[in-house]
Design an enzyme around this catalytic site. Structure first.
Site, PDB file in Angstrom:
ATOM      1  CB  CYS A 381      -0.996  -0.028   1.143  1.00 47.16           C
ATOM      2  SG  CYS A 381      -2.451   0.960   0.761  1.00 47.16           S
ATOM      3  CG  HIS A 507      -3.672  -3.599   3.094  1.00 50.75           C
ATOM      4  ND1 HIS A 507      -2.604  -3.178   3.850  1.00 50.75           N
ATOM      5  CD2 HIS A 507      -4.299  -2.473   2.682  1.00 50.75           C
ATOM      6  CE1 HIS A 507      -2.588  -1.855   3.907  1.00 50.75           C
ATOM      7  NE2 HIS A 507      -3.611  -1.405   3.203  1.00 50.75           N
ATOM      8  CD  GLU A 509      -1.470  -6.293   5.152  1.00 55.22           C
ATOM      9  OE1 GLU A 509      -1.187  -6.524   3.949  1.00 55.22           O
ATOM     10  OE2 GLU A 509      -1.644  -5.150   5.597  1.00 55.22           O
TER      11      GLU A 509
HETATM   12  N1  GLN Z   1      -1.939   6.814   2.792  1.00 49.49           N
HETATM   13  C1  GLN Z   1      -2.021   6.095   1.587  1.00 49.49           C
HETATM   14  C2  GLN Z   1      -3.361   6.272   0.889  1.00 49.49           C
HETATM   15  O1  GLN Z   1      -4.322   6.664   1.492  1.00 49.49           O
HETATM   16  C3  GLN Z   1      -1.729   4.625   1.809  1.00 49.49           C
HETATM   17  C4  GLN Z   1      -2.739   3.937   2.680  1.00 49.49           C
HETATM   18  C5  GLN Z   1      -2.276   2.606   3.207  1.00 49.49           C
HETATM   19  O2  GLN Z   1      -1.082   2.322   3.215  1.00 49.49           O
HETATM   20  N2  GLN Z   1      -3.176   1.795   3.719  1.00 49.49           N
HETATM   21  O3  GLN Z   1      -3.474   5.990  -0.287  1.00 49.49           O
END
Ligand code: GLN
Length: 546
Positions: A381, A507, A509
């Site tokens: 992410c 994600h 995970e």
């Molecule tokens: N802050 C980033 C976004 O909003 C990444 C978010 C995250 O890593 N879950 O796109």
């Protein structure tokens, strides 16, 4: 007709109620029953999505896009329970729903009260889990008995047992039996008090699960049985585990918990099958090779912030027969000391998700170090966004490249808000959330790891790779190996000229399990092992040469 188990906790928080509930779920599943797992949280936030990881740890995301309590992660790692937005209710969500009904006039004429309106809403939330596909609903009540906030939930589950019939409902109370060093003894008094408090509310636990550092003797168990009014065989010891949390269900099984539940709820259960699980735990115990992997983030002080990532690394370690030693690297410390100071002795680097500006430069430097030194790298992410910014700046020569999250007026916004996010002002539940399909590019590393063309993974972010820069990036060697076709969004990038460099916008995970580790984590840990072995061989060779 479903049966219901409520898991409450006493004495202190952090006893591992989520793990215990998940373990009970696993044992029942392994006896052929279908479970539905649920968590009730007594805080007033509508969900944990707006809370800092320091407050709440990781925010877990479900396929249907709920931002939820991290205990749902345990539920999914241990069981096959459907995990949806119905798997987690907070006080805030319950009240919000009641207040909205009041505004719509659904209670017209009556005074809206905690009993019955709030308690009815809580009972309805529990019943939502009792679908046709579920034999046993296991509901964990967050917080500790005696908290002001927990009261409406405890009152609701008391009523629930009365209405459903006491034979269909079981109360399991998790408590602490502390060891007092000065006396050289385990003490039962705190448990007695917490059960007394439960009984005052009208709940008599059927089972007492005792968290303890040391084995309890017969006297102690009899005493707890007598004072807490729980049959002797239903006083279950849950001692601290030595190697892995996946031992917990085996321990509970040893003390006969599954059989007690099956008998008490008169469940049509089969024999218990735990061979593969036991084998997995034995593998963990027998592992002697270790590999160090850095997780470079800004919430590293708190174990719970990256819970699912740590678990996924452990799962991948089991399948690669290595113990993954996580080296927690504070992104701000990388800014201060340089990347080499923190990363020169690890065999791989993972940059996890995150929000906000703090620590960003350190993460970018960590990515650069991994890219330039052939160190296996996994970005998740925000970790992908960091990798793209690093590549734009240091490989494509786009010095001012950045994300508009950190620099609203950035001249080279390689990471930017999606159009549909631009008008969004409300914070709760408004990100790109939940499962989205992703198409994999044939011939890429991720395609071979997943072994398929289409995958589904969960998201939680607002920002995306800016398509305006795609050509520039790919011309310099960045490979876009996964996309969300419908909106043409970049989901995965990799660098072919690197031993293992993968970053994903989702994600992964949240979808790894101890018996079926996530393919990307498995590949990443394997690459780390190769890196570590190669380094050891090189060190040995240079030692011999000298
Ligand atoms: N802050 C980033 C976004 O909003 C990444 C978010 C995250 O890593 N879950 O796109």
């Amino acid at each position: 007709m479903a049966r219901y188990i409520f898991v409450t906790g006493g004495v202190v928080s952090s006893l591992g109620k989520g793990l215990t509930a998940a373990s009970i779920g696993l044992l029942l599943e392994r006896r052929g029953l279908r479970v539905g797992m649920q968590k009730l949280d007594p805080y007033i936030n509508v969900d944990p999505g707006t809370m800092s990881p320091y407050q709440h740890g990781e925010v877990y995301v479900t396929d249907d896009g709920a931002e939820a309590d991290l205990d749902l992660g345990h539920y999914e790692r241990f069981t096959h329970s459907p995990i949806t937005r119905n798997s987690n209710f907070t006080t805030g969500r319950i009240y919000l729903s009641v207040i909205e009904k009041e505004r719509r006039g659904e209670y017209l004429g009556s005074t809206v009260q905690v009993v019955p309106h709030i308690t009815n809403e809580i009972k309805a939330a529990v019943l939502k889990m009792a679908t046709q596909d579920v034999d046993v609903v296991i509901t964990e009540v967050g917080g500790t008995v005696g908290d002001i906030e927990s009261l409406p939930f405890l009152e609701a589950i008391r009523q629930f047992a009365l209405e459903q019939g006491r034979d269909k409902v079981m109360f399991i109370h998790l408590t602490l039996v502390p060891y007092i060093r000065a006396a050289g003894e385990l003490k039962t008094k705190p448990s007695q008090h917490s059960v007394a408090q439960l009984r005052q509310i009208g709940i008599q636990p059927d089972v007492l699960v005792c968290r303890t550092e040391f084995a309890m003797d017969e006297d102690m168990q009899s005493k707890l049985s007598l004072f807490c009014n729980v049959p002797r065989e239903a006083v279950i010891e849950e001692r601290d585990v030595e190697t892995t949390i996946y031992e917990v269900p085996l321990m509970l099984q040893e003390h006969g918990l599954d059989e007690i539940i099956v008998r008490r709820l008169q469940l049509a259960a089969g024999d218990l099958h735990m061979d593969d699980w036991r084998e997995m735990v034995n593998t963990v115990r027998s592992i002697d090779e270790e590999v160090s992997i850095a997780v470079c983030g800004k919430y590293i002080q708190l174990n719970d912030s990256y819970k699912s990532i740590y678990e996924s690394l452990a799962h991948a370690g089991i399948s690669n027969k290595v113990k993954v030693r996580v080296v927690k690297v504070d992104a701000e410390a990388v800014e201060r000391d340089g990347a080499a100071a923190h990363l020169k002795n690890v065999s791989a680097v993972l940059v996890p998700g995150g929000f906000g500006h703090r620590g960003i430069q350190g993460k970018i430097e960590a990515v650069r170090y991994a890219r330039e030194n052939g160190l296996p790298f996994f970005g998740i992410c925000l970790g992908l966004q960091m990798a793209v910014i690093e590549f734009a700046r240091n490989v494509c020569g786009l010095g001012p490249a950045n994300s508009t999250e950190f620099e609203a007026e950035c001249p080279v916004p390689v990471i930017d808000l999606m159009d549909e996010q631009k008008g969004v002002e409300r914070k709760g539940g408004t990100m790109r959330l939940g499962a989205y399909p992703c198409s994999l590019q044939a011939g890429t590393l991720v395609h071979s790891l997943y072994g398929r063309d289409e995958i589904s993974e969960r998201h939680r972010h607002r920002y995306e790779v800016n398509n305006r820069y795609r050509q520039l990036l790919t011309a310099k060697g960045l490979v876009i190996s996964g996309t969300y076709r419908e909106k043409d969004l970049v989901e995965i990038i990799e660098y072919p000229d690197h031993p293992w460099f993968v970053a994903v916008q989702f994600h992964p995970e949240f979808k790894s399990r101890p018996l079926t580790p996530h393919p990307l984590f498995r590949g990443f840990v394997k690459a780390a092992v190769q890196h570590s072995r190669a380094r050891k061989a090189k060190a040995a060779a240079s030692g011999e040469a000298r």
